[in-house]
Structures are given as structure tokens and as C-alpha cells.
Design a protein around this motif. Structure first.
Motif, PDB file in Angstrom:
ATOM      1  N   PHE A  86     -34.445 110.523  13.983  1.00  0.00           N
ATOM      2  CA  PHE A  86     -35.972 110.425  13.217  1.00  0.00           C
ATOM      3  C   PHE A  86     -35.685 109.363  12.298  1.00  0.00           C
ATOM      4  CE2 PHE A  86     -35.622 114.923  14.204  1.00  0.00           C
ATOM      5  CZ  PHE A  86     -36.653 115.112  15.127  1.00  0.00           C
ATOM      6  N   PHE A  87     -34.938 108.962  11.482  1.00  0.00           N
ATOM      7  CA  PHE A  87     -34.634 108.111  10.394  1.00  0.00           C
ATOM      8  C   PHE A  87     -34.685 106.703  11.120  1.00  0.00           C
ATOM      9  CE2 PHE A  87     -33.153 111.083   7.171  1.00  0.00           C
ATOM     10  CZ  PHE A  87     -34.327 111.293   6.414  1.00  0.00           C
ATOM     11  N   GLY A  88     -33.899 106.761  12.223  1.00  0.00           N
ATOM     12  CA  GLY A  88     -33.643 105.376  12.961  1.00  0.00           C
ATOM     13  C   GLY A  88     -35.074 105.089  13.544  1.00  0.00           C
ATOM     14  N   VAL A  89     -35.842 105.801  13.963  1.00  0.00           N
ATOM     15  CA  VAL A  89     -37.196 105.177  14.502  1.00  0.00           C
ATOM     16  C   VAL A  89     -38.153 105.029  13.291  1.00  0.00           C
ATOM     17  CG1 VAL A  89     -39.296 106.137  15.440  1.00  0.00           C
ATOM     18  CG2 VAL A  89     -37.301 106.993  16.407  1.00  0.00           C
ATOM     19  N   ALA A  90     -37.981 105.491  12.227  1.00  0.00           N
ATOM     20  CA  ALA A  90     -38.705 105.225  11.039  1.00  0.00           C
ATOM     21  C   ALA A  90     -38.372 103.718  10.599  1.00  0.00           C
ATOM     22  CB  ALA A  90     -38.485 106.147   9.936  1.00  0.00           C
ATOM     23  N   VAL A  91     -37.045 103.509  10.442  1.00  0.00           N
ATOM     24  CA  VAL A  91     -36.786 102.334  10.310  1.00  0.00           C
ATOM     25  C   VAL A  91     -36.979 101.015  10.994  1.00  0.00           C
ATOM     26  CG1 VAL A  91     -34.667 100.673   9.624  1.00  0.00           C
ATOM     27  CG2 VAL A  91     -34.705 103.244   8.777  1.00  0.00           C
ATOM     28  N   LEU A  92     -36.749 101.266  12.151  1.00  0.00           N
ATOM     29  CA  LEU A  92     -37.044 100.284  13.347  1.00  0.00           C
ATOM     30  C   LEU A  92     -38.539  99.912  13.219  1.00  0.00           C
ATOM     31  CD1 LEU A  92     -34.637 101.563  16.013  1.00  0.00           C
ATOM     32  CD2 LEU A  92     -34.461  99.312  14.468  1.00  0.00           C
ATOM     33  N   MET A  93     -39.198 101.100  13.429  1.00  0.00           N
ATOM     34  CA  MET A  93     -40.840 101.012  13.524  1.00  0.00           C
ATOM     35  C   MET A  93     -41.364 100.234  12.111  1.00  0.00           C
ATOM     36  SD  MET A  93     -42.465 101.472  16.281  1.00  0.00           S
ATOM     37  CE  MET A  93     -42.745 102.415  17.690  1.00  0.00           C
ATOM     38  N   ALA A  94     -40.838 100.507  11.086  1.00  0.00           N
ATOM     39  CA  ALA A  94     -41.224  99.790   9.907  1.00  0.00           C
ATOM     40  C   ALA A  94     -40.887  98.170  10.077  1.00  0.00           C
ATOM     41  CB  ALA A  94     -40.398 100.368   8.645  1.00  0.00           C
ATOM     42  N   ILE A  95     -39.746  97.906  10.667  1.00  0.00           N
ATOM     43  CA  ILE A  95     -39.449  96.391  10.927  1.00  0.00           C
ATOM     44  C   ILE A  95     -40.522  95.970  11.912  1.00  0.00           C
ATOM     45  CG2 ILE A  95     -37.827  94.747  11.927  1.00  0.00           C
ATOM     46  CD1 ILE A  95     -35.518  96.823  11.185  1.00  0.00           C
ATOM     47  N   ALA A  96     -40.970  96.617  12.851  1.00  0.00           N
ATOM     48  CA  ALA A  96     -42.042  96.193  13.747  1.00  0.00           C
ATOM     49  C   ALA A  96     -43.360  96.112  13.035  1.00  0.00           C
ATOM     50  CB  ALA A  96     -41.981  97.271  14.826  1.00  0.00           C
ATOM     51  N   LEU A  97     -43.497  96.972  12.170  1.00  0.00           N
ATOM     52  CA  LEU A  97     -44.891  97.094  11.512  1.00  0.00           C
ATOM     53  C   LEU A  97     -44.977  95.703  10.390  1.00  0.00           C
ATOM     54  CD1 LEU A  97     -47.647  98.233  10.354  1.00  0.00           C
ATOM     55  CD2 LEU A  97     -45.909  99.620   8.859  1.00  0.00           C
ATOM     56  N   ILE A  98     -43.879  95.428   9.709  1.00  0.00           N
ATOM     57  CA  ILE A  98     -43.854  94.316   8.964  1.00  0.00           C
ATOM     58  C   ILE A  98     -44.117  93.043   9.880  1.00  0.00           C
ATOM     59  CG2 ILE A  98     -42.463  92.910   7.215  1.00  0.00           C
ATOM     60  CD1 ILE A  98     -40.970  95.520   6.437  1.00  0.00           C
ATOM     61  N   ALA A  99     -43.408  92.790  10.848  1.00  0.00           N
ATOM     62  CA  ALA A  99     -43.609  91.891  11.988  1.00  0.00           C
ATOM     63  C   ALA A  99     -44.970  91.732  12.270  1.00  0.00           C
ATOM     64  CB  ALA A  99     -42.760  91.855  13.062  1.00  0.00           C
ATOM     65  N   THR A 100     -45.507  92.839  12.699  1.00  0.00           N
ATOM     66  CA  THR A 100     -46.897  92.670  13.470  1.00  0.00           C
ATOM     67  C   THR A 100     -47.891  92.213  12.330  1.00  0.00           C
ATOM     68  OG1 THR A 100     -46.342  94.491  14.673  1.00  0.00           O
ATOM     69  CG2 THR A 100     -48.890  94.285  14.291  1.00  0.00           C
ATOM     70  N   LEU A 101     -47.735  92.859  10.968  1.00  0.00           N
ATOM     71  CA  LEU A 101     -48.552  92.397  10.013  1.00  0.00           C
ATOM     72  C   LEU A 101     -48.531  90.792   9.783  1.00  0.00           C
ATOM     73  CD1 LEU A 101     -48.203  95.327   7.423  1.00  0.00           C
ATOM     74  CD2 LEU A 101     -50.439  94.661   8.639  1.00  0.00           C
ATOM     75  N   ALA A 102     -47.157  90.445   9.903  1.00  0.00           N
ATOM     76  CA  ALA A 102     -46.890  89.034   9.729  1.00  0.00           C
ATOM     77  C   ALA A 102     -47.327  87.928  10.754  1.00  0.00           C
ATOM     78  CB  ALA A 102     -45.557  88.880   9.166  1.00  0.00           C
ATOM     79  N   PHE A 103     -47.000  88.482  11.861  1.00  0.00           N
ATOM     80  CA  PHE A 103     -47.229  87.412  12.551  1.00  0.00           C
ATOM     81  C   PHE A 103     -48.395  87.594  13.856  1.00  0.00           C
ATOM     82  CE2 PHE A 103     -42.531  87.485  12.115  1.00  0.00           C
ATOM     83  CZ  PHE A 103     -42.489  86.241  11.405  1.00  0.00           C
ATOM     84  N   VAL A 104     -48.903  88.694  14.020  1.00  0.00           N
ATOM     85  CA  VAL A 104     -49.978  88.920  14.938  1.00  0.00           C
ATOM     86  C   VAL A 104     -51.324  88.643  14.369  1.00  0.00           C
ATOM     87  CG1 VAL A 104     -51.328  90.767  16.409  1.00  0.00           C
ATOM     88  CG2 VAL A 104     -48.861  90.807  16.317  1.00  0.00           C
ATOM     89  N   PRO A 105     -52.191  87.598  14.895  1.00  0.00           N
ATOM     90  CA  PRO A 105     -53.137  87.046  14.512  1.00  0.00           C
ATOM     91  C   PRO A 105     -54.591  88.206  14.500  1.00  0.00           C
ATOM     92  CG  PRO A 105     -53.067  86.239  16.328  1.00  0.00           C
ATOM     93  CD  PRO A 105     -51.566  86.991  16.101  1.00  0.00           C
ATOM     94  N   ALA A 106     -55.439  88.080  13.912  1.00  0.00           N
ATOM     95  CA  ALA A 106     -56.562  88.863  13.929  1.00  0.00           C
ATOM     96  C   ALA A 106     -57.412  88.774  15.419  1.00  0.00           C
ATOM     97  CB  ALA A 106     -57.691  88.663  12.888  1.00  0.00           C
ATOM     98  N   LEU A 107     -57.424  89.797  16.300  1.00  0.00           N
ATOM     99  CA  LEU A 107     -57.946  89.667  17.343  1.00  0.00           C
ATOM    100  C   LEU A 107     -59.437  90.026  17.563  1.00  0.00           C
ATOM    101  CD1 LEU A 107     -55.080  91.302  19.513  1.00  0.00           C
ATOM    102  CD2 LEU A 107     -55.359  88.827  19.196  1.00  0.00           C
TER     103      LEU A 107
END
Length: 574
Positions: A171-192
């Protein structure tokens, strides 16, 4: 599907936005497999029965099912990126809360919230990857398929390793990895951009009035009933620790990924959608019956579960294609309606299985699961005629599925057989068309431009990179440009779901019907491994065509595709 391209762009040369979402997809696809190895540990550490532990599947999947009805409505109002970010945020929060919980009821409740985030994420992830890709549509699909395979295969392994430390680890593993993905998405994915047309929240339910979609949805409900009965209860009779369970389900996941991506399209192209599904459901029923009969023998259960991965991989891909073939509504609406029914089946199964196991013994839920697989066969037969209409015989006794369709664009003057050129939605399409126009002019023939309308089916999702109006506009632009150059040309749109080889064979039949002397096609950007997965448009076209097939490379002299040229094409880098 990805259309023939003129350049060999690498699928891995993508912007950071694509890699950010692909990473999140890997973690998302880990989902079920990550948790499966810790089910016995949860029961032991939280003093819960298997039926109580199974509710973490039920709460997760039932909430996902209900949420699938509204995700299209949400996404059409706030946009794909915001929907994706919201889903990731919800998953991070509720996965972490599940890890901190001290009771099985708490985990079941937090898994429900996790299910909401999962629905928001899976409904938009493939579309966001495709919209953000710069390495071509085919490259984006390759990355998504790679994320699918990696997530399914690695999820149980990681879950077993983390679960061996503590049942809270996954459970904690998913939370940490998804948090990394969330930060990357906010930083790199442009508004569509938001969709031009908003989706009604009741559109998926209305769509279920269509017999074909309802039939395929009910079949998927029954299939998922058996599937999640196995996932929810097979770990207990195996009598393994978390690490060992992780290895077993990694083997299962490898077969799911391999048969979903590589073998399902080839079986479909050879035998047809419905026959493969009939045989596959029968095979799943047999495997579940073996588990039920051998529930007291851990080795039998282990082997049967691993083998089931092959059948599950095939079923996941072909069921989704069947839904897209028979559904008369837009793909996002069809996906939501289908997702609602299949997740409902997956959610109810563990709960009912738990009640049956408590009242009888552990073999009964598996026998019931086997029965639901078999019951799905007559349900599918009820929609067989609708599905068959989407299939066609080549005249050689071999079905081509799904059947591509050709739609004329503009005036269709065809006194002289034309040279045909096939292109897709990519930056070199105009150059390829112009090169083919020179071939047609030298041959004294008119030109027919065939635009391949791209649709991909990956596991249980389908996505278009352009709608029909955009494809028509692309063809019209080619025709207008050619007309200004004094070149006589007509246009067609070739639409197909999933299989590249089927589209190539369809174009070959069309060329024969209009007596085209030559078909020109650009080099595909997809590598040999991907072309093995869902077939090569160019190779299928060259093998099926009665006329000359020419590989058009704007940087080189066009050349016919002889047997040696085909071999070179297959072995060339993407």
C-alpha cells in the motif's frame, strides 16, 4: 491502429509528458497483482476471514464500476489532464490511508476511494499519452503496451517483496510511486484541450439499450466474475508466503501480457473474434474446474493459475475489440458502459465467493466461477450475428477481423484505374502523397489517396487519434493540393479497429476491385516486435495484393516490394 508512416521515428523519442504518464500506467497496472500476494498475510495479521479480506476487491471494483459511468462527463468538463491528476491524487491519498489502517474494514473502505481514483485514471491515461506523443501514434501505443506488460508482470513481484517485509508495504509502495507519477504529470504534461462536445452523465446507461453493447457487457460481467473469483481466492489453497505468491503471480502476469499483446491479434486474424472467444471461455472454464477439483493440492492450483494467464490475456484484448465493433455509440461512451458492467461483475464475485466458501467449502466458489465462464458462451452466442457482421471472409476460408471500412471522400471519377497511396495522420503524409503522385503521373494514371483512420485497442481500452471529420479534412487537403498541381485524384478513408494486418488486406481487396496497377505505402515506424504483435500493414498488403506494391521513401527512389525487399523491411530498425 497506427497507420503507415513515411519515417521511422523511434517510439522512445517522446516528450517528458509521455514518460510521466507511462510511469503512472506501470504503477496502475501493478494494482491487482501488487495486492494479491499479501491476501493470506492480511487475513492472519488482521484476524480476518478470507471472505472479509475479499471485500477489498469488491469495494475497489464496485466503486470503479459506478465511477465509470461519470468519468466521461467529468473529463469532458474539466479536461483530460485535470481528470488524470485528480485520479492520481485520489489513488495516492487512499493507498496511503490503507497502509495506515489497523483493521480490515478500514482497508476495505480506503480501497473504495482508491477505486474512484482508478476509474478517473484509466479512463484518460491512454488518451493523454496519445495526445502528448511526438514519436507518432504507433510509438505512443508501443509505450502504453510496454507499461501494460511491465505493470502486470512486475506488480506481483514487487508486492511479494514488499509484502514479505510487512503487509502494509504494497500500500505504501503504491502511494510513493504514484506520488512520483503525480509530480511528474503536474510538471511535464501540458494542458490539453477540452472536448468540443460534452458527454452526458447518463449516456453510458442509455448506450446499454443497444443489444450488441449490452450482450458484450453481460459477457464481460460473467467473465470478470470468474476472473476475480480466482484472484481473490486462489492464493489461500496455494499455502505460500508473500514472496512465493509474488513469483507465482509474476508468472501469471507474464502470460497475461504476452498473450494480450502478441498472440490475441494473431489468433483473431486467423480464426475470427467470436470463435477465439468461445474457445477461450471454454478453456477458462476448464482451468477453473481444475482449480476447484484440485483445491487441496497446492501444486495443481499454482500451475492452473499460471496457465490461466494465457486465456485471460486473450480475453481482455478480444472482448474490448468485440465491444468496439458492435457498439453504435462513440468509443468513450461505449468504454464507460462496458467498464461499468465488467467491473460490477468483478466486484460482486469476491463477495459472493466469500459467502459460498463460508457456507460450504473453498472448492464451491471455483466451481461457480467455472460456471460463469461457461455461461458467458451462450451469452456471446446471442450477439454472434452482430459480431459476425463486423467480420468478413477473404474468399480463402480465413476471416479478417475486425473488418475495415472504406468511405469515399470528394468526387469519385474513375474511368482509368488509379494508383493507390495509403497514408496516415503524420507529418510526412503530404510528402508521401506527392511522391506517389509523381509515380501516377509517370504511369499516366490518376491517384487515389487512402487515409488510414487510426484506432488502437490495448488490453481493455480503445482510443482514436483523430475523429472522422479530421480524417475527411486530411483527405480533402491532399486532394486540394493535388488539384492545384493539375493532378487528378480521388480520396478514401480506411477505418479499422485494432489489427494492422486486417487493414492491409482490406486495402489489397479494394485495389483488386478497382483494378489498381500499383499501391504505394510508406515505411512503418513500428519495429519488428510490435509488428509481430498486431500484424504489419505493409507486409499483409504486399502478400495479399494482386498488383505491384511500392515502398515510398521520399528520400530514396520508390521500389517494388519483392520477397527480398519484404525481408529487408521486416528486419529494418523502427
Amino acid at each position: 491502429m497506427s497507420a503507415p508512416h513515411g519515417g521511422a521515428a523511434s517510439p522512445f523519442k517522446q516528450p517528458k509528458a509521455v514518460w510521466a504518464v507511462a510511469f503512472a500506467c506501470v504503477i496502475s497496472f501493478m494494482g491487482i497483482g501488487l495486492v494479491d500476494p499479501i491476501l493470506p498475510a492480511l487475513a492472519e495479521n488482521l484476524h480476518a476471514s478470507p471472505s472479509q479480506v475479499s471485500l477489498l476487491f469488491s469495494s475497489y471494483l464496485i466503486v470503479t464500476a459506478v465511477a465509470m459511468l461519470i468519468v466521461g462527463w467529468v473529463s469532458s468538463r474539466i479536461g483530460a489532464k485535470r481528470t488524470l491528476v485528480t485520479g492520481l491524487t485520489v489513488i495516492v491519498v487512499f493507498a496511503a490511508l490503507a497502509g495506515t489502517s489497523g483493521s480490515i474494514n478500514g482497508i476495505v473502505g480506503f480501497r473504495a476511494g482508491w477505486g474512484l481514483g482508478n476509474a478517473l485514471f484509466i479512463a484518460t491515461s491512454l488518451a493523454v499519452i496519445v495526445a502528448s506523443a511526438s514519436g507518432g501514434f504507433g510509438g505512443a501505443i508501443i509505450l502504453y503496451e510496454a507499461a501494460l506488460g511491465l505493470g502486470i508482470a512486475v506488480g506481483p513481484l514487487l508486492g511479494g517483496e514488499l509484502g514479505a517485509i510487512s503487509w502494509r508495504g504494497p500500500f505504501f509502495g503504491v502511494a510513493v510511486l504514484m506520488a512520483i507519477a503525480l509530480i511528474a504529470t503536474l510538471a511535464f504534461v501540458p494542458a490539453l484541450p477540452k472536448p468540443e462536445r460534452r458527454t452526458s452523465p447518463i449516456a453510458p446507461l442509455r448506450a446499454l439499450r443497444h443489444r450488441g453493447l449490452l450482450t458484450m457487457g453481460v459477457m464481460a460481467l460473467l467473465y470478470n466474475w470468474g476472473f476475480f473469483t480466482m484472484l481473490g481466492y486462489a492464493p489461500y489453497p496455494m499455502k505460500l508466503n508473500a514472496h512465493q505468491l509474488g513469483l507465482v503471480f509474476t508468472g501469471w502476469g507474464l502470460l497475461v501480457a504476452a498473450f494480450s499483446v502478441f498472440f490475441a491479434p494473431r489468433l483473431q486474424g486467423r480464426y475470427g473474434t467470436a470463435p477465439v472467444l468461445y474457445a477461450n471461455l471454454l478453456g477458462l472454464g476448464a482451468v477453473m474446474a481444475v482449480i476447484a477439483a484440485g483445491v487441496g493440492n497446492p501444486t495443481v492450483v499454482i500451475v492452473a493459475v499460471i496457465v490461466s494467464g494465457a486465456f485471460i490475456g486473450i480475453n481482455n484484448t478480444l472482448t474490448t475489440q468485440a465491444v468496439m465493433l458492435v457498439s453504435p455509440v462513440e468509443r468513450p461512451v461505449a468504454s464507460s458502459a462496458y467498464g461499468f458492467l465488467r467491473f460490477i461483475g468483478g466486484g460482486l464475485a469476491p463477495y459472493v465467493a466469500g459467502k459460498l466458501a463460508d457456507a460450504t467449502d473453498l472448492s464451491v466458489p471455483f466451481y461457480v466461477g467455472a460456471g460463469t465462464f461457461l455461461l458467458a458462451i451462450p451469452v456471446l452466442a446471442g450477439g454472434h450475428r452482430l459480431l459476425r457482421r463486423a467480420e468478413q471472409d477473404t474468399g480463402e476460408g480465413r476471416p479478417v477481423t475486425p473488418t475495415p471500412t472504406l468511405t469515399p471522400v470528394g468526387a469519385q471519377a474513375a474511368a482509368t484505374p488509379p494508383v493507390v497511396v495509403a497514408v496516415g495522420d503524420h507529418d510526412r503524409a503530404a510528402v508521401i502523397v506527392d511522391t506517389a503522385a509523381r509515380l501516377a503521373r509517370d504511369a499516366g494514371s490518376p491517384l487515389e489517396v487512402v487515409h488510414v483512420l487510426q484506432t488502437a485497442v490495448v488490453d481493455e481500452q480503445a482510443v482514436d487519434t483523430e475523429d472522422f471529420d479530421q480524417a475527411r479534412a486530411a483527405v480533402t487537403a491532399h486532394l486540394d493540393r493535388l488539384s492545384a498541381q493539375g493532378i487528378s485524384a480521388t480520396g478514401q478513408i480506411l477505418a479499422s479497429v485494432g489489427d494492422h494486418a486486417a487493414a492491409g488486406r482490406a486495402l489489397a481487396r479494394h485495389a483488386a476491385e478497382i483494378h489498381a496497377p500499383t499501391v504505394a505505402v510508406g515505411r512503418s515506424p513500428r519495429g519488428p516486435l510490435t509488428q509481430f504483435a498486431d500484424g504489419s500493414f505493409t507486409t499483409a498488403l504486399a502478400h495479399a495484393a494482386d498488383c505491384t506494391v511500392v515502398l515510398v521513401d521520399p528520400d530514396h527512389i520508390p521500389r517494388p516490394l519483392t520477397a527480398s525487399a519484404l525481408t529487408e523491411l521486416r528486419n529494418s530498425p523502427a
